[in-house]
Write a protein that holds these residues in place. Structure first.
Motif, mmCIF file in Angstrom:
data_model
loop_
_atom_site.group_PDB
_atom_site.id
_atom_site.type_symbol
_atom_site.label_atom_id
_atom_site.label_comp_id
_atom_site.label_asym_id
_atom_site.label_seq_id
_atom_site.Cartn_x
_atom_site.Cartn_y
_atom_site.Cartn_z
ATOM 1 N N PRO A 144 0.830 -1.211 0.000
ATOM 2 C CA PRO A 144 0.000 0.000 0.000
ATOM 3 C C PRO A 144 0.863 1.259 0.000
ATOM 4 N N ASP A 151 -6.351 5.803 4.433
ATOM 5 C CA ASP A 151 -6.014 4.950 3.293
ATOM 6 C C ASP A 151 -5.338 3.643 3.712
ATOM 7 N N PRO A 153 -5.094 0.079 4.907
ATOM 8 C CA PRO A 153 -6.017 -1.052 5.051
ATOM 9 C C PRO A 153 -5.803 -1.765 6.375
ATOM 10 N N THR A 154 -6.772 -2.559 6.760
ATOM 11 C CA THR A 154 -6.644 -3.354 7.992
ATOM 12 C C THR A 154 -6.482 -4.835 7.698
ATOM 13 N N SER A 156 -5.670 -7.683 4.052
ATOM 14 C CA SER A 156 -5.308 -7.806 2.641
ATOM 15 C C SER A 156 -5.572 -9.246 2.231
ATOM 16 N N THR A 191 3.193 0.340 5.386
ATOM 17 C CA THR A 191 2.043 1.224 5.454
ATOM 18 C C THR A 191 2.382 2.548 6.134
#
Length: 207
Positions: A144, A151, A153-154, A156, A191
């Motif tokens: 990411p 933006d 994510p938590t 994938s 991230t």
């Protein structure tokens, strides 16, 4: 890249520290969290115990703040034999009760028992190349590039797949969100918000 602090401009999505460095917001609080962000988070580690420790601590963090776990990390290391897999795998009911009585750690019976189970599963995984290789085999082909925390994510597809694979191997407290957090901590994904001075610090991703 971050703007020159002297210009008065800021980089969207980051927090500018008194030291002139831009950071992802959660790592911008001076003290314990900033030190962890600047020196450890997102940096690959080496060896079974280091990966086992991070997997277990992420499991203990579920439902809690990471700051809570970080404050208790030294105690966790002490009571879990420095996360020596062979030692932890031999813990029995008496050890569980001992740990449940230790206020310095998170006294959650299911998580404590899962740590012992995960040590046993880690030993079994040695025949398949070991925990470190297993975790890294789920590294994605890209990472990411969040502009803001919104933006980030938590989960994938890879963390979902890793969670399922670990569960099949007998691991517990390894849900997709927990495994994504582990992948972030290990540098398997990056991230850091774009513009943070730590972006790319893992050496795994170009930007």
């Amino acid at each position: 890249m971050p703007a020159d602090p002297a210009s008065g401009n800021t980089t969207p999505g980051t927090v500018l520290g008194d030291d002139g460095l831009h950071r992802t917001p959660w790592g911008a609080t001076p003290g314990m969290m900033q030190d962890y962000y600047d020196t450890e988070w997102g940096i690959p580690v080496s060896g079974e115990f280091a990966h086992f420790e991070r997997l277990c601590l992420e499991g203990f963090q579920a439902g809690l703040s990471w700051a809570t776990i970080l404050r208790k990390r030294d105690a966790f290391r002490e009571v879990f034999a420095d996360f020596d897999v062979d030692a932890v795998s031999t813990f029995g009911p008496d050890d569980v009760e001992r740990l449940m009585g230790d206020a310095r750690i998170v006294r959650n019976r299911a998580k404590i028992e899962a740590t012992i189970t995960n040590a046993q599963a880690t030993i079994a995984l040695r025949e398949a190349g070991g925990l470190e290789a297993f975790l890294w085999s789920f590294k994605p082909t890209d990472t990411p590039r969040p502009q803001t925390m919104a933006d980030v994510p938590t989960t994938s597809p890879e963390s979902v797949a890793l969670s399922k694979a670990l569960r099949k191997k007998g691991f517990r407290f390894v849900g997709p969100t927990t495994m994504f957090a582990l992948m972030e901590a290990l540098g398997i994904v990056d991230t850091h918000v774009v513009g943070s001075h730590r972006r790319g610090a893992s050496g795994i991703w170009a930007d």
